[in-house]
Write a protein that holds these residues in place. Structure first.
Motif, short mmCIF file in Angstrom:
data_model
loop_
_atom_site.label_atom_id
_atom_site.label_comp_id
_atom_site.label_asym_id
_atom_site.label_seq_id
_atom_site.Cartn_x
_atom_site.Cartn_y
_atom_site.Cartn_z
N ILE A 171 0.86 -1.18 0.00
CA ILE A 171 0.00 0.00 0.00
C ILE A 171 0.89 1.23 0.00
O ILE A 171 1.90 1.29 0.70
N VAL A 172 0.51 2.22 -0.79
CA VAL A 172 1.24 3.48 -0.87
C VAL A 172 0.35 4.59 -0.32
O VAL A 172 -0.81 4.71 -0.71
N LEU A 173 0.90 5.38 0.59
CA LEU A 173 0.19 6.52 1.15
C LEU A 173 0.77 7.80 0.57
O LEU A 173 1.97 8.09 0.75
N VAL A 174 -0.06 8.55 -0.15
CA VAL A 174 0.35 9.83 -0.72
C VAL A 174 -0.24 10.94 0.15
O VAL A 174 -1.46 11.04 0.28
N VAL A 175 0.62 11.74 0.75
CA VAL A 175 0.19 12.81 1.66
C VAL A 175 0.46 14.15 1.00
O VAL A 175 1.57 14.39 0.49
N LEU A 232 4.81 7.05 1.30
CA LEU A 232 5.11 5.99 2.27
C LEU A 232 4.63 4.66 1.72
O LEU A 232 3.51 4.56 1.19
N LEU A 233 5.47 3.63 1.85
CA LEU A 233 5.11 2.27 1.43
C LEU A 233 5.03 1.38 2.66
O LEU A 233 5.86 1.48 3.58
N LEU A 234 4.06 0.50 2.67
CA LEU A 234 3.90 -0.47 3.76
C LEU A 234 3.22 -1.72 3.22
O LEU A 234 2.51 -1.66 2.22
N PRO A 235 3.46 -2.87 3.88
CA PRO A 235 4.43 -3.12 4.94
C PRO A 235 5.85 -3.11 4.39
O PRO A 235 6.06 -2.99 3.18
#
Length: 507
Positions: A257-261, A268-271
């Protein structure tokens, strides 16, 4: 206090479908804001009032004038019974709009750069997408430099960043769910994932954690990372930060999952697992042998960056019998005339290096790098000439500094620079025994650490138990044609990367 409560309750209420009352509310809510524009005008019948509200500097006012205000001023609305529908479908010359029914949504849209249109006789307001933020263009990454591969980088623009990802994955199964975080900042955040690759439990957990964020303002992805991580006391990052769109796209195709802020020049990439911090962007664009050699070099550099100064303190201060005679005599000769203990020697030079590094970051332009190099040479040579440190300590500290910069991830490399001081102090007190015990404690800590349910040391820990084998892309990288499986955290049943027909054609 009661007045404040009533005002907050009204903000959360619905529009009153009365032009005078609704406009009066926005006048009151946005008073003493010099950057707010409230343009009141009449429609073509010269009876129907309308107002456009937007933030000067965040909105494309020319587009607003040409495709919203001008068409309304040329249209007679007096005979229209379904006025809202008529305005939206026959008057507005823009395609991106939506209805707004509450004051809170209307204010959020205005302050996000959209324009709000109130027309007398319409039961709802209209939010128009006319954003025109002052942003820098897409440039080259400054932290994750590569010799081969794409050079573009994320920027502080939310929509530019999502477009850079969408440009690389032209698949309708790539989803980008938008939400807002921050009680006052109302910062946009996009949860990006490939629908058929992501684990539903992982996605649900991420959405729950984002929904639980409660803070006045979110201004960068680093704040989101700190609020979502499971263990806030560990120095090891539990998210992977990247400025490279190709790395984000690659993570999405692995089921991550990629979080674009918004306002953050990276995502941010997770996990994440520890091995991912040693992967560079150009590892996959060069030959496998060269990439494997570089990756093994990074793992070795990480060990040296953490433990080399502490090992020197332990051996030279407590266990000189471990050194060959010739080397021991060389160390003794180098320390001739040095009056301070070995541990103070090493700490003095390490602190000097960290001070130069910090100064180089905050000095603008190319002068920062010049100060670091010249300062290191001058101070190091002066310390040796003054008899404060030996030449061997200068070599040890310099080698450690170079090794710490080999790791591609700046966040992971910073952990090594922090831990080396702990190893130096423990080695100074307990010698090689304390040094080895601290290494064991560090490995134990990493073994029990996890990122959203995925073991941090995977596949070194739990790999066999979970039937997971990533030897093809861990310490070395196999040729691309042999990398057939996605990681463990990809959805069950979707872990085969390549189709059967492709493999048959190879044979």
């Amino acid at each position: 206090m009661e007045a404040r409560y009533n005002r907050e309750q009204k903000i959360k209420g619905r529009l009153q479908k009365d032009f005078d009352k609704d406009y009066a509310f926005f006048e009151k809510a946005l008073e003493r804001s010099g950057d707010m524009v409230k343009n009141v005008f009449y429609a073509g019948d010269e009876k129907t009032r309308a107002v456009v509200i937007y933030v000067d500097g965040l909105t494309d006012s020319q587009t607003l004038q040409d495709f919203v205000i001008r068409p309304l001023q040329e249209t007679d609305l007096s005979e229209q019974k379904e006025r809202l529908s008529f305005v939206e479908n026959h008057v507005l010359e823009t395609v991106d709009w939506k209805d707004v029914e509450t004051y809170e949504d209307a204010l959020t849209d205005i302050l996000s750069g959209n324009s709000l249109l109130l027309v007398e006789g319409c039961e709802k307001a209209i939010s128009l997408s006319t954003k025109n933020f002052p942003t820098r263009g897409v440039g080259e990454t400054t932290q994750e430099m590569v010799l081969r591969g794409p050079k573009d980088s994320f920027t502080e623009s939310f929509r530019t960043n999502t477009a850079l990802i969408r440009r690389r994955i032209r698949d309708p199964r790539l989803k980008m769910e938008h939400t807002k975080v921050g009680e006052r900042s109302k910062t946009d955040i996009a949860i990006c994932y490939v629908e058929d690759l992501v684990e539903p439990d992982l996605l649900a957990r991420v959405k729950e954690k984002i929904g639980a964020i409660s803070l006045d303002g979110i201004f960068d992805g680093g704040m989101v990372e700190q609020l979502m991580e499971k263990n806030p006391w560990t120095p090891f990052p539990q998210f992977q930060y990247t400025e490279r769109p190709d790395k984000a796209a690659s993570g999405l195709l692995e089921g991550r999952i990629v979080l674009v802020v918004d306002n953050s020049p990276g995502v941010l990439l997770l996990p994440v697992t520890y091995g991912m911090f040693f992967q560079s962007g150009d590892d996959y664009y060069t030959r496998s042998l060269a990439a494997s050699f570089a990756r093994v070099l990074r793992f070795a550099a990480a060990i040296f960056a953490v433990g080399f100064p502490g090992l020197y303190v332990a051996v030279a201060g407590f266990h000189t019998e471990m050194l060959p005679t010739a080397f021991l005599l060389s160390v003794a000769q180098a320390r001739t005339g040095i009056v301070i203990p070995i541990v103070l020697e090493v700490l003095l030079m390490e602190f000097q290096f960290e001070l130069l590094r910090e100064a180089g970051i905050h000095i603008p332009g190319q002068l920062g790098g010049t100060i670091g190099i010249v300062g290191g040479l001058i101070v190091g040579q002066a310390a040796v000439d003054a008899g404060l440190v030996s030449t061997i300590v200068v070599i040890v500290v310099s080698f450690t500094a170079i090794a710490s910069f080999v790791v591609p991830s700046e966040a992971f490399g910073a952990v090594f620079r922090l831990l080396k001081f702990l190893f130096i102090l423990v080695a100074a007190v307990w010698g090689i025994y304390g040094y080895l015990l601290l290494f064991a404690a560090l490995l134990f800590h990493l073994a029990q650490l996890e990122s959203f349910g995925v073991p941090y040391m995977l596949p070194s820990v739990c790999g066999g138990h979970l039937d997971y084998d990533t030897r093809q892309d861990e310490y070395v990288r196999y040729p691309l044609r042999y990398m057939k499986k996605r990681p463990l955290f990809t959805r069950v049943g979707r872990r085969v990367r390549r189709r059967q027909s492709e493999r048959r054609r190879e044979h």
